[in-house]
Design a protein around this motif. Structure first.
Motif, PDB file in Angstrom:
ATOM      1  N   GLU A 164       0.839  -1.202   0.000  1.00 46.28           N
ATOM      2  CA  GLU A 164       0.000   0.000   0.000  1.00 46.28           C
ATOM      3  C   GLU A 164       0.875   1.254   0.000  1.00 46.28           C
ATOM      4  O   GLU A 164       0.552   2.237  -0.672  1.00 46.28           O
ATOM      5  CB  GLU A 164      -0.921  -0.006   1.227  1.00 46.28           C
ATOM      6  CG  GLU A 164      -1.802   1.225   1.372  1.00 46.28           C
ATOM      7  CD  GLU A 164      -2.801   1.381   0.243  1.00 46.28           C
ATOM      8  OE1 GLU A 164      -3.358   2.495   0.101  1.00 46.28           O
ATOM      9  OE2 GLU A 164      -3.036   0.405  -0.510  1.00 46.28           O
ATOM     10  N   TYR A 165       1.964   1.206   0.723  1.00 50.68           N
ATOM     11  CA  TYR A 165       2.893   2.337   0.751  1.00 50.68           C
ATOM     12  C   TYR A 165       3.472   2.580  -0.639  1.00 50.68           C
ATOM     13  O   TYR A 165       3.552   3.733  -1.100  1.00 50.68           O
ATOM     14  CB  TYR A 165       4.013   2.061   1.750  1.00 50.68           C
ATOM     15  CG  TYR A 165       5.139   3.069   1.713  1.00 50.68           C
ATOM     16  CD1 TYR A 165       4.977   4.348   2.233  1.00 50.68           C
ATOM     17  CD2 TYR A 165       6.366   2.734   1.140  1.00 50.68           C
ATOM     18  CE1 TYR A 165       6.008   5.278   2.191  1.00 50.68           C
ATOM     19  CE2 TYR A 165       7.402   3.655   1.099  1.00 50.68           C
ATOM     20  CZ  TYR A 165       7.224   4.915   1.622  1.00 50.68           C
ATOM     21  OH  TYR A 165       8.252   5.826   1.578  1.00 50.68           O
ATOM     22  N   LEU A 195       1.529   9.572   3.554  1.00 46.63           N
ATOM     23  CA  LEU A 195       1.951   9.739   4.948  1.00 46.63           C
ATOM     24  C   LEU A 195       1.258   8.728   5.859  1.00 46.63           C
ATOM     25  O   LEU A 195       1.880   8.167   6.772  1.00 46.63           O
ATOM     26  CB  LEU A 195       1.648  11.159   5.422  1.00 46.63           C
ATOM     27  CG  LEU A 195       2.521  12.270   4.830  1.00 46.63           C
ATOM     28  CD1 LEU A 195       2.032  13.634   5.305  1.00 46.63           C
ATOM     29  CD2 LEU A 195       3.980  12.073   5.224  1.00 46.63           C
ATOM     30  N   LYS A 196      -0.026   8.474   5.610  1.00 45.20           N
ATOM     31  CA  LYS A 196      -0.760   7.493   6.409  1.00 45.20           C
ATOM     32  C   LYS A 196      -0.170   6.093   6.218  1.00 45.20           C
ATOM     33  O   LYS A 196      -0.004   5.337   7.199  1.00 45.20           O
ATOM     34  CB  LYS A 196      -2.239   7.496   6.016  1.00 45.20           C
ATOM     35  CG  LYS A 196      -3.007   8.727   6.473  1.00 45.20           C
ATOM     36  CD  LYS A 196      -4.462   8.632   6.042  1.00 45.20           C
ATOM     37  CE  LYS A 196      -5.256   9.837   6.522  1.00 45.20           C
ATOM     38  NZ  LYS A 196      -6.684   9.756   6.075  1.00 45.20           N
ATOM     39  N   ALA A 197       0.120   5.724   4.979  1.00 44.27           N
ATOM     40  CA  ALA A 197       0.694   4.408   4.703  1.00 44.27           C
ATOM     41  C   ALA A 197       2.075   4.280   5.338  1.00 44.27           C
ATOM     42  O   ALA A 197       2.436   3.226   5.876  1.00 44.27           O
ATOM     43  CB  ALA A 197       0.779   4.185   3.193  1.00 44.27           C
ATOM     44  N   LYS A 198       2.851   5.349   5.300  1.00 40.52           N
ATOM     45  CA  LYS A 198       4.184   5.340   5.905  1.00 40.52           C
ATOM     46  C   LYS A 198       4.083   5.173   7.417  1.00 40.52           C
ATOM     47  O   LYS A 198       4.825   4.382   8.015  1.00 40.52           O
ATOM     48  CB  LYS A 198       4.909   6.646   5.564  1.00 40.52           C
ATOM     49  CG  LYS A 198       6.341   6.739   6.082  1.00 40.52           C
ATOM     50  CD  LYS A 198       6.996   8.027   5.573  1.00 40.52           C
ATOM     51  CE  LYS A 198       8.445   8.125   6.016  1.00 40.52           C
ATOM     52  NZ  LYS A 198       8.575   8.405   7.461  1.00 40.52           N
ATOM     53  N   ASP A 199       3.171   5.903   8.044  1.00 41.22           N
ATOM     54  CA  ASP A 199       2.973   5.786   9.491  1.00 41.22           C
ATOM     55  C   ASP A 199       2.555   4.364   9.875  1.00 41.22           C
ATOM     56  O   ASP A 199       3.023   3.828  10.895  1.00 41.22           O
ATOM     57  CB  ASP A 199       1.913   6.784   9.962  1.00 41.22           C
ATOM     58  CG  ASP A 199       2.418   8.217   9.939  1.00 41.22           C
ATOM     59  OD1 ASP A 199       3.653   8.413   9.861  1.00 41.22           O
ATOM     60  OD2 ASP A 199       1.589   9.148   9.993  1.00 41.22           O
ATOM     61  N   SER A 200       1.678   3.775   9.093  1.00 43.12           N
ATOM     62  CA  SER A 200       1.209   2.419   9.388  1.00 43.12           C
ATOM     63  C   SER A 200       2.352   1.418   9.312  1.00 43.12           C
ATOM     64  O   SER A 200       2.467   0.517  10.160  1.00 43.12           O
ATOM     65  CB  SER A 200       0.098   2.022   8.412  1.00 43.12           C
ATOM     66  OG  SER A 200      -1.029   2.852   8.561  1.00 43.12           O
ATOM     67  N   LEU A 201       3.197   1.564   8.309  1.00 47.32           N
ATOM     68  CA  LEU A 201       4.326   0.642   8.149  1.00 47.32           C
ATOM     69  C   LEU A 201       5.334   0.829   9.276  1.00 47.32           C
ATOM     70  O   LEU A 201       5.859  -0.151   9.829  1.00 47.32           O
ATOM     71  CB  LEU A 201       4.983   0.868   6.789  1.00 47.32           C
ATOM     72  CG  LEU A 201       6.105  -0.111   6.400  1.00 47.32           C
ATOM     73  CD1 LEU A 201       5.622  -1.551   6.469  1.00 47.32           C
ATOM     74  CD2 LEU A 201       6.621   0.218   4.998  1.00 47.32           C
ATOM     75  N   GLU A 202       5.609   2.060   9.635  1.00 44.77           N
ATOM     76  CA  GLU A 202       6.559   2.336  10.719  1.00 44.77           C
ATOM     77  C   GLU A 202       6.034   1.834  12.064  1.00 44.77           C
ATOM     78  O   GLU A 202       6.813   1.383  12.920  1.00 44.77           O
ATOM     79  CB  GLU A 202       6.857   3.828  10.782  1.00 44.77           C
ATOM     80  CG  GLU A 202       7.694   4.333   9.612  1.00 44.77           C
ATOM     81  CD  GLU A 202       7.923   5.831   9.637  1.00 44.77           C
ATOM     82  OE1 GLU A 202       8.825   6.306   8.922  1.00 44.77           O
ATOM     83  OE2 GLU A 202       7.192   6.539  10.360  1.00 44.77           O
ATOM     84  N   ALA A 203       4.714   1.895  12.254  1.00 43.47           N
ATOM     85  CA  ALA A 203       4.127   1.388  13.496  1.00 43.47           C
ATOM     86  C   ALA A 203       4.321  -0.115  13.619  1.00 43.47           C
ATOM     87  O   ALA A 203       4.498  -0.651  14.720  1.00 43.47           O
ATOM     88  CB  ALA A 203       2.636   1.737  13.547  1.00 43.47           C
ATOM     89  N   LEU A 204       4.311  -0.816  12.498  1.00 43.52           N
ATOM     90  CA  LEU A 204       4.485  -2.271  12.516  1.00 43.52           C
ATOM     91  C   LEU A 204       5.935  -2.674  12.751  1.00 43.52           C
ATOM     92  O   LEU A 204       6.210  -3.609  13.517  1.00 43.52           O
ATOM     93  CB  LEU A 204       3.998  -2.863  11.186  1.00 43.52           C
ATOM     94  CG  LEU A 204       2.483  -2.909  10.977  1.00 43.52           C
ATOM     95  CD1 LEU A 204       2.173  -3.342   9.546  1.00 43.52           C
ATOM     96  CD2 LEU A 204       1.831  -3.873  11.962  1.00 43.52           C
TER      97      LEU A 204
END
Length: 225
Positions: A146-147, A207-216
């Protein structure tokens, strides 16, 4: 003529989107993706919880096995050497140290069941941890894809905005010279405005996709090489 120019801009955008979709799979960096998966398994709190439960269940197996020792009890009796040879209270008693070992058949027979139960609980925790690893890896991959999609979408829409703005600026110059109508110029400005909104939305989605990936993965993407 002007309508044909506007149509050409829209067509150009469509072709760019198609090109981005065709090259999407080629943008996947599999070694980097594997690093993301490994980091998620290392850092994600819920995964740590499953591993802790697994280790706790493993420790309980050892505790259950140690229960075998509870079935045995050792004791001793000490009678000084200078005591009378004959003990009227306990004629079987002799001078010196007397040792005794006793065992509880109930505990001895129950312990194997306790051990089996502990082992099954340990296996259950192992399977749960493995299942979560599979789910976590799948989630990391989907979020990474998704990112990439949002990154590709932003490139397309940023380029479309640049092209539309250039076309709109060109029409503004022509409009001021009286070479195009106000209606044509207004339509071009409207297309540019819409293109800019799409570009900003694409930036937000990225930015949302990046935040989601970094959270994981528990790391900033810039720090993962």
């Amino acid at each position: 003529m002007m309508r044909a120019a506007i149509f050409s801009v829209v067509l150009f955008l469509s072709l760019n989107v198609a090109d981005a979709q065709e090259s999407f799979i080629g943008n996947i960096n599999y070694p980097l993706l594997q690093k993301y998966v490994d980091l998620a398994k290392q850092n994600y709190p819920k995964r740590k919880m499953y591993k802790a439960s697994e280790l706790s269940a493993k420790a309980k197996v050892g505790v259950a096995k140690a229960t075998y020792l509870d079935a045995f009890t050792a004791s001793y009796y000490y009678r000084p050497d200078n005591s009378a040879i004959i003990n009227t209270t306990n004629p079987y008693s002799i001078n010196g140290v007397q040792l005794g070992i006793y065992f509880n058949l109930g505990i001895l027979f129950r312990t194997p069941a306790y051990v089996r139960q502990a082992k099954e609980e340990h296996n259950e925790k192992i399977y749960q941890a493995k299942e979560y690893d599979i789910l976590l890896e799948s989630e990391v991959k989907q979020t990474y894809y998704e990112y990439l999609r949002q990154s590709s979408d932003l490139k397309v829409k940023a380029q479309a905005y640049t092209d539309n703005k250039a076309a709109s600026d060109g029409l503004k110059f022509k409009f001021e010279k009286g070479e195009v109508t106000l209606d044509d110029y207004t339509k071009a400005k409207s297309i540019t405005s819409y293109s800019n909104s799409e570009r900003l939305l694409a930036e937000l989605n990225l930015l949302k996709a990046k935040d989601s990936l970094e959270a994981l993965i528990g790391e900033k993407l810039e720090n993962v090489k």
